[in-house]
Write a protein that holds these residues in place. Sequence first.
Motif, PDB file in Angstrom:
ATOM      1  N   GLY A 133     -42.753  21.991  -4.458  1.00 44.84           N
ATOM      2  CA  GLY A 133     -43.998  22.946  -4.371  1.00 44.84           C
ATOM      3  C   GLY A 133     -43.692  24.278  -4.915  1.00 44.84           C
ATOM      4  O   GLY A 133     -44.140  24.833  -5.456  1.00 44.84           O
ATOM      5  N   GLY A 134     -42.470  24.568  -4.278  1.00 43.47           N
ATOM      6  CA  GLY A 134     -41.850  26.068  -4.978  1.00 43.47           C
ATOM      7  C   GLY A 134     -41.485  26.080  -6.297  1.00 43.47           C
ATOM      8  O   GLY A 134     -41.886  27.046  -7.199  1.00 43.47           O
ATOM      9  N   GLY A 135     -41.153  25.167  -6.924  1.00 40.95           N
ATOM     10  CA  GLY A 135     -40.764  24.989  -8.324  1.00 40.95           C
ATOM     11  C   GLY A 135     -42.044  24.912  -9.138  1.00 40.95           C
ATOM     12  O   GLY A 135     -42.149  25.805 -10.132  1.00 40.95           O
ATOM     13  N   LYS A 136     -43.143  24.210  -8.805  1.00 39.56           N
ATOM     14  CA  LYS A 136     -44.500  24.234  -9.241  1.00 39.56           C
ATOM     15  C   LYS A 136     -44.954  25.769  -9.200  1.00 39.56           C
ATOM     16  O   LYS A 136     -45.626  26.083 -10.340  1.00 39.56           O
ATOM     17  N   ALA A 137     -44.737  26.510  -8.226  1.00 37.33           N
ATOM     18  CA  ALA A 137     -45.392  27.636  -7.895  1.00 37.33           C
ATOM     19  C   ALA A 137     -44.680  28.841  -8.870  1.00 37.33           C
ATOM     20  O   ALA A 137     -45.370  29.503  -9.629  1.00 37.33           O
ATOM     21  N   LEU A 138     -43.205  28.525  -9.149  1.00 39.68           N
ATOM     22  CA  LEU A 138     -42.906  29.402  -9.961  1.00 39.68           C
ATOM     23  C   LEU A 138     -43.019  29.124 -11.355  1.00 39.68           C
ATOM     24  O   LEU A 138     -43.268  30.034 -12.330  1.00 39.68           O
ATOM     25  N   ASN A 185     -45.819  28.081 -12.489  1.00 41.26           N
ATOM     26  CA  ASN A 185     -46.974  28.611 -12.489  1.00 41.26           C
ATOM     27  C   ASN A 185     -47.083  30.070 -12.777  1.00 41.26           C
ATOM     28  O   ASN A 185     -47.797  30.609 -13.632  1.00 41.26           O
ATOM     29  N   PHE A 186     -46.288  30.682 -12.061  1.00 42.02           N
ATOM     30  CA  PHE A 186     -45.928  32.144 -12.209  1.00 42.02           C
ATOM     31  C   PHE A 186     -45.638  32.661 -13.602  1.00 42.02           C
ATOM     32  O   PHE A 186     -45.925  33.482 -14.003  1.00 42.02           O
ATOM     33  N   TYR A 187     -44.412  31.784 -14.124  1.00 38.37           N
ATOM     34  CA  TYR A 187     -44.096  32.127 -15.298  1.00 38.37           C
ATOM     35  C   TYR A 187     -45.176  32.045 -16.250  1.00 38.37           C
ATOM     36  O   TYR A 187     -45.274  32.913 -17.484  1.00 38.37           O
ATOM     37  N   LEU A 188     -45.742  30.920 -16.245  1.00 39.02           N
ATOM     38  CA  LEU A 188     -47.226  30.785 -17.355  1.00 39.02           C
ATOM     39  C   LEU A 188     -48.158  31.707 -17.174  1.00 39.02           C
ATOM     40  O   LEU A 188     -48.482  32.418 -18.348  1.00 39.02           O
ATOM     41  N   TYR A 189     -48.493  32.151 -15.948  1.00 40.08           N
ATOM     42  CA  TYR A 189     -49.653  32.900 -15.770  1.00 40.08           C
ATOM     43  C   TYR A 189     -49.137  34.451 -16.304  1.00 40.08           C
ATOM     44  O   TYR A 189     -50.085  35.124 -16.743  1.00 40.08           O
ATOM     45  N   ASN A 190     -48.197  34.807 -16.056  1.00 41.92           N
ATOM     46  CA  ASN A 190     -47.851  36.228 -16.308  1.00 41.92           C
ATOM     47  C   ASN A 190     -47.084  35.990 -17.635  1.00 41.92           C
ATOM     48  O   ASN A 190     -46.208  37.418 -17.923  1.00 41.92           O
TER      49      ASN A 190
END
Length: 83
Positions: free
Chosen positions: A57-62, A64-69
């Motif tokens: 879950g943490g890896g997916k959130a990270l 998504n952070f890279y992609l979104y930002n």
Amino acid sequence: MLAHPATSFGGRPWPGSRHRPAGKECDEYPFASTWQGASTGGGKFNWRMIPKAQNQGGGKALANFYLYNRILEKDTFLVWIKN
């Protein structure tokens, strides 16, 4: 491109000399996907065994952070830890 987490310990996600409990995965900080991570950071990192679902879950959130930002290779970003 960001480094792949599986390169952290010589191509393995967890050092072979360590026992891996069932249902756990190795999590590290700084993140494996950064230049400060275990594979490229010169040995200055911390790791712990955490539940597999939490690590994924943490890896997916990270990711998504890279992609979104729009974080690209060698972009600088800060991490704030909130309680």
